[in-house]
Design an enzyme around this catalytic site. Sequence first.
Site, PDB file in Angstrom:
ATOM      1  N   ARG A  70       1.644  -1.168   4.893  1.00  0.00           N
ATOM      2  CA  ARG A  70       2.108  -2.010   3.792  1.00  0.00           C
ATOM      3  C   ARG A  70       1.107  -3.104   3.415  1.00  0.00           C
ATOM      4  NH1 ARG A  70       7.244  -4.620   2.120  1.00  0.00           N
ATOM      5  NH2 ARG A  70       7.015  -6.891   2.044  1.00  0.00           N
ATOM      6  N   TYR A 128      10.815   0.683  -3.240  1.00  0.00           N
ATOM      7  CA  TYR A 128      11.837   1.361  -3.996  1.00  0.00           C
ATOM      8  C   TYR A 128      13.090   0.482  -4.074  1.00  0.00           C
ATOM      9  CZ  TYR A 128      13.905   2.112   0.627  1.00  0.00           C
ATOM     10  OH  TYR A 128      14.440   1.910   1.880  1.00  0.00           O
ATOM     11  N   ASN A 184       2.181  -9.924  -0.891  1.00  0.00           N
ATOM     12  CA  ASN A 184       3.218 -10.478  -1.771  1.00  0.00           C
ATOM     13  C   ASN A 184       3.998 -11.603  -1.104  1.00  0.00           C
ATOM     14  OD1 ASN A 184       4.189 -10.320  -4.460  1.00  0.00           O
ATOM     15  ND2 ASN A 184       6.124  -9.487  -3.697  1.00  0.00           N
ATOM     16  N   ARG A 185       3.436 -12.145  -0.026  1.00  0.00           N
ATOM     17  CA  ARG A 185       3.939 -13.393   0.570  1.00  0.00           C
ATOM     18  C   ARG A 185       2.807 -14.417   0.667  1.00  0.00           C
ATOM     19  NH1 ARG A 185       7.321 -10.143  -0.076  1.00  0.00           N
ATOM     20  NH2 ARG A 185       9.137  -9.614   1.222  1.00  0.00           N
ATOM     21  N   HIS A 197       6.809  -2.543  -7.845  1.00  0.00           N
ATOM     22  CA  HIS A 197       6.984  -2.100  -6.457  1.00  0.00           C
ATOM     23  C   HIS A 197       7.878  -0.865  -6.426  1.00  0.00           C
ATOM     24  CE1 HIS A 197       5.507  -5.945  -4.591  1.00  0.00           C
ATOM     25  NE2 HIS A 197       5.834  -6.393  -5.788  1.00  0.00           N
ATOM     26  N   GLU A 220      11.349  -2.935  -8.856  1.00  0.00           N
ATOM     27  CA  GLU A 220      11.406  -1.895  -7.818  1.00  0.00           C
ATOM     28  C   GLU A 220      11.738  -0.581  -8.506  1.00  0.00           C
ATOM     29  OE1 GLU A 220      10.797  -2.211  -4.610  1.00  0.00           O
ATOM     30  OE2 GLU A 220      10.839  -4.389  -4.300  1.00  0.00           O
ATOM     31  N   TYR A 231      16.444  -9.835  -1.769  1.00  0.00           N
ATOM     32  CA  TYR A 231      16.344 -10.687  -0.581  1.00  0.00           C
ATOM     33  C   TYR A 231      15.428 -11.871  -0.878  1.00  0.00           C
ATOM     34  CZ  TYR A 231      12.411  -7.367   0.023  1.00  0.00           C
ATOM     35  OH  TYR A 231      11.327  -6.551  -0.176  1.00  0.00           O
ATOM     36  N   ALA A 273       0.792  -1.229   0.000  1.00  0.00           N
ATOM     37  CA  ALA A 273       0.000   0.000   0.000  1.00  0.00           C
ATOM     38  C   ALA A 273       0.824   1.279   0.000  1.00  0.00           C
ATOM     39  CB  ALA A 273      -0.938  -0.019   1.216  1.00  0.00           C
ATOM     40  N   ARG A 274       1.963   1.288   0.657  1.00  0.00           N
ATOM     41  CA  ARG A 274       2.689   2.540   0.866  1.00  0.00           C
ATOM     42  C   ARG A 274       3.547   2.956  -0.326  1.00  0.00           C
ATOM     43  NH1 ARG A 274       6.548   0.403   5.781  1.00  0.00           N
ATOM     44  NH2 ARG A 274       7.738  -1.206   4.679  1.00  0.00           N
TER      45      ARG A 274
END
Length: 415
Positions: free
Chosen positions: A227, A304, A249-250, A302, A377, A354, A170-171
Amino acid sequence: MKTLLLLCAVSVAFAAKRFDGEQVLRIHPEHEGHLKELVRLEKSEQMLDFWKGPTHLSRPVDVRVPKDLLKEVKTLLQKTGMKYKVMVEDLQQSINIERSHIRAIGFNFDDYNTYNDINAQLNDFASSYPSLASVFQIGTSHQGRAINAIKVGSAGSNKPAVFLEGMIHAREWVVGATLLYNIKFLLEGYGSDSQITSLMNSVDFYFIPVTNVDGYVHTHTNDRMWRKTRSGPHGYSWWTGDCYGVDPNRNWDEHFGGPGTSSDPCSDIFRGSRAFSEVETQAVSDWVLANSNNLKAYLGVHAYSQMWMTPYGWTSATPPDYEEQYDLAGRIVSAIYSVNRKRFAYGTITNVIYEASGSSCDWAYTVAGIKYSYAIELRDEGQYGFVLPANQIRPSADEFFAGLLVLAEQVAAEY
């Protein structure tokens, strides 16, 4: 009186959680001891918001620190010998600057817009370009809001298509703003730009500018740093109270529950009780599977960090199509660089940023069978992080569009 009412509406909308005096620190772990200490902090200190978590020694860690914890955290870093720099001096000031560009009423491409104004703009696209654009509802959120998508392309059947999923977190406001500009570029370019016209005759584009609609509304009304989705509560924390939401997204059914996720309902990477527990991810996945024969590229967008990443997120191994995925990503980031000289890293999710199991990118590739599946990103590299000034919306849109055209050219040529 009308002006006064608008001002009152804005003040009510922004009667939200404040971040006065909070800072974002960039920490550089130099050995395994540093990394272990940062992992411990991430797991044990719910008051710390890790924008970039500890993963590898070669990657910096970005963490938002509340004002009351700044002295304690900085003392700990100094005692353990960890070097750091302040990336965001006062988060609330950054938010104030960002929000000064939110219009009280109406849509503007160079501002950050509300959920309602974004929907109105999608409908305006469809009414202004009825032969090129159509809006449809892909699902309904937990709180009952429409998850709207727009199809962009010229007439024709069984065309290969590119699917763009935006703002599942969301952010990440610049994502929706960037995608809306890209819709505009396609529609305005048809008939006037030969490359765009040719591509839209050959390829369809499906955009969801805001996937996590409840979370996005919450970032405007309650918590700019939110988020997750807004389902729940799923648990309780002494610090936050009831813990709402799942990291969408998990939450996908591809190595669900693997590394890079959390079973803690209060964690920002809480995976949920089961795969597709969230109506938002279920709705998108259902639509994608129903249309997978035509979908040839899937972009999970996404912000950043400036990255263009391939599967996988659950392992450091590379997928069977990695050579083709990697080659195309290299050409895409070259096109992006040519616009504003912004460098985007590329490679697998695990190796570039990651571990992140249960992601839409991995699911789209493995389950839906979409070869050109990427997690992206956008800007920046950390100077502003999630609170990117509105004057960077257009540059972000321009460079992303250059990459999108390269991707669409590949889809058109291959399929």
